[in-house]
Structures are given as structure tokens and as C-alpha cells.
Design an enzyme around this catalytic site. Structure first.
Site, PDB file in Angstrom:
ATOM      1  N   VAL A  42       0.863  -0.834   0.255  1.00 53.57           N
ATOM      2  CA  VAL A  42      -0.471  -0.009  -0.061  1.00 53.57           C
ATOM      3  C   VAL A  42       0.589   1.197  -0.394  1.00 53.57           C
ATOM      4  CG1 VAL A  42      -1.223   1.537   1.294  1.00 53.57           C
ATOM      5  CG2 VAL A  42      -2.124  -0.896   1.421  1.00 53.57           C
ATOM      6  N   CYS A  43       1.773   1.142   1.201  1.00 57.77           N
ATOM      7  CA  CYS A  43       2.578   2.788   0.828  1.00 57.77           C
ATOM      8  C   CYS A  43       3.820   2.591  -0.433  1.00 57.77           C
ATOM      9  CB  CYS A  43       3.980   2.300   2.219  1.00 57.77           C
ATOM     10  SG  CYS A  43       5.399   3.223   2.158  1.00 57.77           S
ATOM     11  N   GLY A 181     -14.391  12.511   7.249  1.00 59.27           N
ATOM     12  CA  GLY A 181     -12.696  12.339   7.866  1.00 59.27           C
ATOM     13  C   GLY A 181     -11.899  12.731   8.427  1.00 59.27           C
ATOM     14  N   HIS A 445      22.819  27.231  12.615  1.00 62.15           N
ATOM     15  CA  HIS A 445      21.974  28.794  11.924  1.00 62.15           C
ATOM     16  C   HIS A 445      21.865  28.769  10.760  1.00 62.15           C
ATOM     17  CE1 HIS A 445      20.042  31.854  13.569  1.00 62.15           C
ATOM     18  NE2 HIS A 445      20.833  32.894  12.194  1.00 62.15           N
TER      19      HIS A 445
HETATM   20  C1  LIG Z   1      -2.945   7.844   0.916  1.00 66.03           C
HETATM   21  C2  LIG Z   1      -2.033   6.801   2.001  1.00 66.03           C
HETATM   22  C3  LIG Z   1      -1.372   7.453   3.247  1.00 66.03           C
HETATM   23  C4  LIG Z   1      -0.208   6.751   3.746  1.00 66.03           C
HETATM   24  N1  LIG Z   1       0.831   7.621   3.842  1.00 66.03           N
HETATM   25  C5  LIG Z   1       2.030   7.278   5.259  1.00 66.03           C
HETATM   26  C6  LIG Z   1       2.791   7.915   5.404  1.00 66.03           C
HETATM   27  O1  LIG Z   1       3.425   9.154   4.672  1.00 66.03           O
HETATM   28  N2  LIG Z   1       3.908   7.060   6.120  1.00 66.03           N
HETATM   29  C7  LIG Z   1       3.486   6.073   6.836  1.00 66.03           C
HETATM   30  O2  LIG Z   1       4.415   5.890   7.777  1.00 66.03           O
HETATM   31  N3  LIG Z   1       2.205   5.470   6.092  1.00 66.03           N
HETATM   32  C8  LIG Z   1       1.543   5.945   5.447  1.00 66.03           C
HETATM   33  N4  LIG Z   1       0.156   4.945   5.114  1.00 66.03           N
HETATM   34  C9  LIG Z   1       0.230   3.812   5.762  1.00 66.03           C
HETATM   35  C10 LIG Z   1       1.797   2.878   5.595  1.00 66.03           C
HETATM   36  O3  LIG Z   1       0.751   3.171   3.448  1.00 66.03           O
HETATM   37  C11 LIG Z   1       0.579   1.719   5.563  1.00 66.03           C
HETATM   38  O4  LIG Z   1       0.855   1.598   7.258  1.00 66.03           O
HETATM   39  C12 LIG Z   1       1.720   0.401   5.768  1.00 66.03           C
HETATM   40  O5  LIG Z   1       1.667   0.461   4.060  1.00 66.03           O
HETATM   41  C13 LIG Z   1       1.854  -0.963   6.172  1.00 66.03           C
HETATM   42  O6  LIG Z   1       2.912  -1.756   5.865  1.00 66.03           O
HETATM   43  P1  LIG Z   1       2.577  -3.401   5.670  1.00 66.03           P
HETATM   44  O7  LIG Z   1       4.170  -4.203   5.435  1.00 66.03           O
HETATM   45  O8  LIG Z   1       2.011  -3.509   7.060  1.00 66.03           O
HETATM   46  O9  LIG Z   1       1.301  -3.805   4.461  1.00 66.03           O
HETATM   47  P2  LIG Z   1       0.886  -3.114   3.620  1.00 66.03           P
HETATM   48  O10 LIG Z   1       1.611  -2.256   2.775  1.00 66.03           O
HETATM   49  O11 LIG Z   1      -0.664  -2.475   3.423  1.00 66.03           O
HETATM   50  O12 LIG Z   1       1.614  -4.599   2.363  1.00 66.03           O
HETATM   51  C14 LIG Z   1       0.644  -5.553   2.505  1.00 66.03           C
HETATM   52  C15 LIG Z   1       0.645  -6.025   1.209  1.00 66.03           C
HETATM   53  O13 LIG Z   1       0.673  -7.384   0.943  1.00 66.03           O
HETATM   54  C16 LIG Z   1      -0.677  -7.742   0.332  1.00 66.03           C
HETATM   55  N5  LIG Z   1      -1.420  -8.949   0.774  1.00 66.03           N
HETATM   56  C17 LIG Z   1      -2.639  -8.555   1.155  1.00 66.03           C
HETATM   57  N6  LIG Z   1      -2.523 -10.242   1.274  1.00 66.03           N
HETATM   58  C18 LIG Z   1      -1.799 -11.094   0.466  1.00 66.03           C
HETATM   59  C19 LIG Z   1      -1.537 -12.049   0.591  1.00 66.03           C
HETATM   60  N7  LIG Z   1      -3.204 -12.994   0.653  1.00 66.03           N
HETATM   61  N8  LIG Z   1      -1.144 -12.935  -0.767  1.00 66.03           N
HETATM   62  C20 LIG Z   1      -0.079 -12.578  -0.777  1.00 66.03           C
HETATM   63  N9  LIG Z   1      -0.147 -10.798  -0.901  1.00 66.03           N
HETATM   64  C21 LIG Z   1      -0.815 -10.430   0.170  1.00 66.03           C
HETATM   65  C22 LIG Z   1      -1.021  -6.788  -0.622  1.00 66.03           C
HETATM   66  O14 LIG Z   1      -1.599  -6.629  -1.925  1.00 66.03           O
HETATM   67  C23 LIG Z   1       0.332  -5.673   0.165  1.00 66.03           C
HETATM   68  O15 LIG Z   1       0.970  -5.434  -1.187  1.00 66.03           O
HETATM   69  C24 LIG Z   1      -0.590   5.570   4.252  1.00 66.03           C
HETATM   70  C25 LIG Z   1      -1.391   4.788   4.256  1.00 66.03           C
HETATM   71  C26 LIG Z   1      -2.559   5.816   2.721  1.00 66.03           C
HETATM   72  C27 LIG Z   1      -3.739   4.455   2.373  1.00 66.03           C
END
Ligand SMILES: Cc1cc2nc3c(=O)[nH]c(=O)nc-3n(C[C@H](O)[C@H](O)[C@H](O)COP(=O)(O)OP(=O)(O)OC[C@H]3O[C@@H](n4cnc5c(N)ncnc54)[C@H](O)[C@@H]3O)c2cc1C
Length: 471
Positions: A42-43, A181, A445
Site C-alpha cells: 500500500v505504501c 473524516g 544557524h
Molecule cells: C493514502 C495513504 C497514505 C499513507 N501515508 C503514509 C505515510 O506518509 N507514512 C506512513 O508511515 N504510512 C502511511 N500510510 C500507511 C502505510 O501505507 C501502511 O502503514 C503500510 O503500507 C503498512 O505496511 P505493511 O507492510 O504492513 O502492509 P502493506 O503496505 O499494506 O502491504 C501488504 C501487501 O500484502 C499484499 N497481500 C495482502 N494479502 C495477501 C495475500 N494473502 N497473499 C499475498 N499478498 C497479500 C497486499 O496486496 C499488499 O501489497 C498511508 C496509507 C495510505 C492509504
């Protein structure tokens, strides 16, 4: 087909790929399963990176506006939305393919597909190109992230109702946009559209924007948003939505209980994110989830099934990319047999609005609620030379201090570039620095980083640029 791997990581976001890559660097044979064609999650694909690319554009547009105050007037900008969208998509493509490449260099076995558990030592992978594979593993790390929260009663089928993913696609620049929100994602995306020319309103159920964040920090942002947005509706909630010709009609119950109805060009629903383990086959393992849907883990990121670990958004708050990566690296080290745990003293949080808001460690409210003996010191940016040169006096640096040991317990910053500045505070908290350390560290500074040093000086009643005798 069936094969074995030492470690499988399910999900290739900033948590999953950080875990997989460190595990490989530590000598493990690693398989990474991910739904997208490259790691990034997602990130990189739908969150942090595309939103920050667009926020950079918003900042530029805002600065050209501010320039009027300095005797420089630009013509109204012409926005080529297709080109802007392509640029943002290119940023995402370059980063995700780059992250994919360093995975290949490490000889990580990358499989694009959806994984689910058949047992505590076996996964079934439905490959994106077709076909399934069975994968036996010694250890697994679950890093599947989180999903967008929706309100079922407001789920209407309309291209005019955006979520954080579709809003990043910039379908068009709406004349009017209602953001549902007032959390960080809604305010960040709202400020992008506002800078691009939309009349933006925001509706928030609680009594303030960015619920949970320190009011001393939020106040500056709230003031700016009030100036720039059409309307800020607090203690208010959307009760009904329907698509009408050229818009969405929205009924909002305001703080006096009155229902108002307005038509907006577009609506952005941004009420948060939540864990979702459906379809992951957890019922075939001994993994437990808690009442809010997060996978239960211990300090070593281990689930209740001893060879399976969980990290990132699926393992609890704060749902932030850097927390996910750090947990991922802890999981890889634990599996490698190192004595480590996830025990940060401060996880930074940044809201990339204008001004930015950032904090780490304990907040003033938490210190009060937990009855922790503390002193709060503040340095207003109105007294910062650098803030004056940037015409950005709308900021504050705030420290939460243990008065007995002088140790820094928490830091909050509101102001332009707060997201970059916060790292110094995080390092100080992690290293157990006290305010004498901060006061005696020579800061360059003129920079905004001096506000951290001067806030420390305030603690001793010795700030050069504001007069606050020690009480
Ligand atoms: C618009 C937006 C802006 C954001 N901005 C920030 C920011 O500026 N800074 C920050 O720290 N955080 C930000 N976030 C939050 C951040 O994106 C998440 O906290 C972060 O991506 C979480 O990382 P993760 O590795 O847990 O999972 P994710 O990044 O969600 O990745 C999980 C991956 O697993 C895959 N997946 C899911 N199920 C399965 C499966 N069964 N088999 C194989 N693959 C699978 C998904 O498709 C995804 O690609 C933002 C989120 C959004 C929506």
C-alpha cells in the site's frame, strides 16, 4: 507443484520486503509472496509515496500563492492533469521496480499471487498468472497490511465517491469536494485537491481535526485549514448519500443535531483503515486475532503459532510504514536466532499537511493520563530566525521532559518540514538524551532544527530568543 522454503513472507509491503531482504542478508533462503507485480505494498503503490508526490505539488502551488506577500506574483498555474498523473505514476513505477530489483539481486524467490495457510507449515499460493503452488515452510511472516474502512450504510455505487486509492488516481479536479473524516489521510488528500483548485469541505465526527493528536500542534493546522477550506464541520456526521445529476447529495447531521443537505461534485470517504484476515486460512493454524481483528503477537513479533510471525498493519497500531519495516527487521532477526525485540521508545508519526505535524514518544495527554511526572516546554516558531526567512512562523516545537532526570520523553512539532525535523527527537528519545545534551548540541544557524535546541533552553529558563525565566 510443491516446494520447500526456509522462510516465506506473505505480503510485500514495507514490512514484508524489509523482513524478506534482511532475512536474505542474514543467510536465509527466502520466498516472498505478494499480490502486486513488485514489492511495495500500500505504501509505495497506493499510500505514502503517491500521496507525498502529490503533496509536493500542493506545497509548490501554495508557495507560489504565498509569494504574493514577498512582491512576486505568478500567473495562475495551468494544470495538465494527465501529465501530473503520469509523473506521479512514474515515481511509483521507478520505486517499486527498484525495490523489486534489489530483491532479485538477493535471489529472493518472488511469487506474484495470493497465499493462504493450509496448516501451520504449509501455504497454498494461487498464482496471479494462473495455477496454484503448495509451499512448505520452516518459518512464515504475515505482512498483509490493512484495508480501507467503509460505512456500509453509506456505500453507494458511484464514481463520484472516492476512497484514498481512487483519489490518488486524480480522476479530475472537482469543483467541490467533501472529505468525510478529518484524520491524516483525509486532510492530506484534501489539501492536494484544495491546492489544485477544488473547493474542499471536511466533516469530522469528533470535536477536532486529527483526533488523538496534541491540540497545541493541531491548532496551527486547523487555523490554516479554516482559511483555505470552504467549510470545516466538527461534531458532525454524514447520515445519507445519493448520486444526483453531476454530483453527490449528502445529508449531514451537524453539531446542533440539525440535518443539512448539500450537493458536492465529489466525495472522498476517508474514515480509516482496518485489519482483514479473511481468506488467509488462519483457521488452519493456531494463530489468534484480537477483538479488533489484529493478529496477536508478542514483543518478538511471534504469533500464537510458534513458527509464524506477524508484522506491520496486520499486527496492530500505529499503522505506519516505518513501524512495519522495523517490526519486519525484528522478525527476521528473531528467526535468525538473534536476541532482539520490538521495543521502541518512540515511533514517529507525521502528518504531511501544510503546516506539517509530527510527534514521537509520549504526548502531553498520555503523560497526564498515565500520571507520569513531566514538564512541558514550548518554543514558538515566531521566535525562530529561519521560520521568519521562510515566512512560516506558524509553528511550535514542544518537548515533554522528565523533570527529575531531564530526560526527553516526547517531542511534538508543528511547522513546515516538521516531518524531517522529528528524527532528531526520535534519536534523542531512543538514546536517553537529556535536555542538557540537546541544549549543548550546536545546531546549524539559521535552521528550524534550532527550535529543538531552544526548546531545551526554555526548560532551563535560558532560551536566547524568548524570555521565559525558570519557574
Ligand atoms: C493514502 C495513504 C497514505 C499513507 N501515508 C503514509 C505515510 O506518509 N507514512 C506512513 O508511515 N504510512 C502511511 N500510510 C500507511 C502505510 O501505507 C501502511 O502503514 C503500510 O503500507 C503498512 O505496511 P505493511 O507492510 O504492513 O502492509 P502493506 O503496505 O499494506 O502491504 C501488504 C501487501 O500484502 C499484499 N497481500 C495482502 N494479502 C495477501 C495475500 N494473502 N497473499 C499475498 N499478498 C497479500 C497486499 O496486496 C499488499 O501489497 C498511508 C496509507 C495510505 C492509504
Amino acid at each position: 507443484m510443491s516446494f520447500r522454503t526456509q522462510l516465506v513472507v506473505v505480503g510485500g509491503g514495507p514490512g514484508g520486503y524489509a523482513a524478506a531482504y534482511l532475512a536474505s542478508d542474514l543467510g536465509m533462503q527466502v520466498t516472498l509472496v505478494n499480490l502486486d507485480k513488485n514489492p511495495g505494498g500500500v505504501c509505495l503503490y497506493r499510500g505514502c509515496i503517491p500521496s507525498k508526490a502529490l503533496l509536493h505539488v500542493a506545497k509548490l502551488l501554495n508557495e507560489t500563492e504565498d509569494a504574493k506577500n514577498w512582491g512576486i506574483e505568478f500567473a495562475k498555474p495551468k494544470i495538465d492533469l494527465d501529465k501530473l498523473r503520469n509523473w506521479k505514476n512514474n515515481v511509483v513505477e521507478k520505486l517499486t521496480s527498484g525495490v523489486g530489483l534489489v530483491g532479485k539481486q538477493r535471489k529472493i524467490n518472488f511469487i506474484q499471487g495470493k497465499a493462504s495457510f493450509a496448516s501451520s507449515s504449509k501455504l497454498i499460493i494461487e498464482k496471479t498468472g494462473g495455477g496454484t503452488e503448495e509451499l512448505e515452510f520452516e518459518n512464515a511472516i504475515i505482512a498483509i497490511g490493512s484495508v480501507i474502512t467503509t460505512i456500509p450504510s453509506l456505500n453507494i455505487k458511484s464514481d463520484r465517491v472516492l476512497n484514498s486509492t481512487t483519489a490518488l488516481d486524480l480522476p479530475e479536479i472537482p469543483k467541490s469536494l467533501l472529505v468525510i473524516g478529518g484524520g491524516y489521510i483525509g486532510l492530506e488528500l484534501g489539501s492536494v485537491y484544495q491546492a489544485l483548485g477544488s473547493k474542499v469541505s471536511v466533516v469530522e465526527m469528533t470535536s477536532g481535526l486529527l483526533p488523538g493528536a496534541d491540540r497545541d500542534l493541531v491548532n496551527y493546522l486547523a487555523k490554516k485549514i479554516k482559511e483555505k477550506y470552504e467549510k470545516v464541520m466538527l461534531n458532525s456526521k454524514v447520515v445519507e448519500m445519493k448520486e444526483v445529476k453531476n454530483g453527490v447529495s449528502v445529508k449531514i447531521q451537524d453539531q446542533d443535531g440539525k440535518t443539512i443537505e448539500e450537493v458536492y461534485d465529489y466525495v472522498l470517504m476517508s474514515i480509516g483503515r482496518k485489519p482483514d484476515t479473511s481468506g488467509l486460512g488462519l483457521e488452519n493454524t493456531n494463530i489468534k486475532i484480537n477483538e479488533r481483528g489484529w493478529i496477536v503477537t508478542d514483543k518478538q513479533t511471534r504469533t500464537t503459532d510458534k513458527n509464524i510471525f506477524a508484522i506491520g498493519d496486520i499486527a496492530g497500531e500505529p499503522m505506519l510504514a516505518h513501524k512495519a519495516s522495523h517490526e519486519g527487521r525484528v522478525a527476521a532477526e528473531v528467526i535468525a536466532g538473534h536476541k532482539v525485540a520490538f521495543e521502541p521508545l518512540g515511533i514517529p508519526a507525521v502528518v504531511f499537511t501544510d503546516p506539517e505535524i509530527a510527534w514521537a514518544g509520549i504526548t502531553e495527554n498520555q503523560a497526564r493520563e498515565q500520571k507520569i511526572n513531566h514538564t512541558v516546554v514550548k518554543f514558538p516558531w515566531a521566535a525562530s530566525g529561519r521560520a521568519a526567512t521562510l515566512d512560516r512562523k506558524d509553528g511550535i516545537t514542544k518537548l515533554i521532559v522528565d523533570p527529575d532526570t531531564e530526560r526527553l520523553l516526547g517531542i511534538g512539532i508543528c511547522g513546515s518540514g516538521a516531518g524531517e525535523l522529528i528524527a532528531e527527537g526520535v534519536l534523542a528519545i531512543e538514546m536517553g538524551a537529556n535536555l542538557t545534551d540537546l541544549k549543548l548540541t550546536i545546531h546549524p544557524h539559521p535552521t528550524l532544527s534550532e527550535t529543538i535546541m531552544e526548546a531545551a533552553e526554555v526548560f532551563f529558563g535560558q532560551s536566547t530568543h524568548i524570555y521565559r525565566p525558570k519557574r
